[in-house]
Design a protein around this motif. Structure first.
Motif, short mmCIF file in Angstrom:
data_model
loop_
_atom_site.label_atom_id
_atom_site.label_comp_id
_atom_site.label_asym_id
_atom_site.label_seq_id
_atom_site.Cartn_x
_atom_site.Cartn_y
_atom_site.Cartn_z
N THR A 11 12.06 13.95 -6.78
CA THR A 11 11.15 14.13 -7.92
C THR A 11 11.68 15.19 -8.87
N SER A 14 -2.76 9.28 -1.53
CA SER A 14 -2.21 8.93 -2.84
C SER A 14 -3.01 9.54 -3.98
N ASN A 62 7.14 1.66 -6.42
CA ASN A 62 6.42 1.87 -5.16
C ASN A 62 6.29 0.59 -4.34
N ILE A 65 3.20 18.72 -2.51
CA ILE A 65 3.44 17.90 -1.32
C ILE A 65 2.64 18.42 -0.13
N LEU A 68 4.17 10.49 -7.16
CA LEU A 68 4.45 11.89 -7.45
C LEU A 68 5.15 12.04 -8.79
N TYR A 89 4.57 7.05 -1.62
CA TYR A 89 4.12 8.20 -2.41
C TYR A 89 5.14 8.64 -3.47
N PHE A 90 6.38 8.20 -3.35
CA PHE A 90 7.45 8.76 -4.18
C PHE A 90 7.18 8.62 -5.68
N GLN A 114 10.93 13.41 -1.48
CA GLN A 114 9.97 13.61 -2.56
C GLN A 114 10.28 14.89 -3.32
N GLY A 118 11.00 12.15 4.39
CA GLY A 118 10.35 11.64 3.19
C GLY A 118 9.84 12.74 2.29
N MET A 119 9.30 13.78 2.88
CA MET A 119 8.83 14.92 2.08
C MET A 119 10.01 15.61 1.39
#
Length: 167
Positions: A159, A94, A28, A120, A53, A49-50, A155, A151-152
């Motif tokens: 993830t 976060s 991060n 998310i 998660l 945030y990656f 993620q 970005g979402m």
């Protein structure tokens, strides 16, 4: 596209907890620095945030929460990003992310695109409301929805890929 996963809930007295926190916080720190090489890369890719998660979903609430708190604070102290003024909003998102991800993972013991999408959207929705309350600006509060869709998506699929990799 749902897969059963093992969740590792290490205790606060276990060295593994802090080794994983170190790895995820390091991720991060590095990922945001890479994203900030692109104009507005931080706002588009939401890199802070990656690994929170991933940590929360695979390694539980303790690893997730410590990662969620340390990552933005260390980044802010070392690089000035996130800026101190928005640090409370980032920390709120976060922490909500860590709680939501570990809750969903522990309840289902499965990972799926739907589960991750729920996590998310939960942290983004709650975080947006909190940021709106903190800033009194709806426009500022919805920034992640205006700019952070890439970005979402990162993620969501990143993830899924990392959590489903078997050791």
């Amino acid at each position: 596209m749902e897969k059963e996963i093992k969740i590792y809930n290490y205790g606060l007295n276990e060295l593994k907890t802090y080794l994983f926190v170190f790895l995820f916080v390091t991720g991060n720190i590095i990922l945001p620095q890479l994203c900030h090489l692109i104009p507005d890369g931080g706002k588009m890719f939401l890199p802070i945030y990656f690994f929170t998660l991933v940590a929360s979903y695979k390694y539980g609430v303790k690893v997730g929460l410590i990662t969620a708190v340390l990552s933005p604070i260390i980044n802010s102290l070392l690089f000035g990003m996130p800026a101190f003024a928005i640090l409370p909003a980032i920390l709120t998102k976060s922490v909500v992310l860590a709680l939501a991800a570990s809750f969903v993972a522990n309840k289902t013991h499965k990972i799926s695109i739907v589960n991750l999408l729920i996590v998310i959207l939960t942290y983004q929705f709650v975080g947006t409301l909190a940021e709106w309350a903190m800033t009194s600006s709806f426009y500022v509060a919805i920034q992640d929805f205006r700019l952070g869709i890439p970005g979402m998506i990162l993620q969501l699929f990143g993830t899924y890929l990392l959590v489903t990799i078997d050791r």
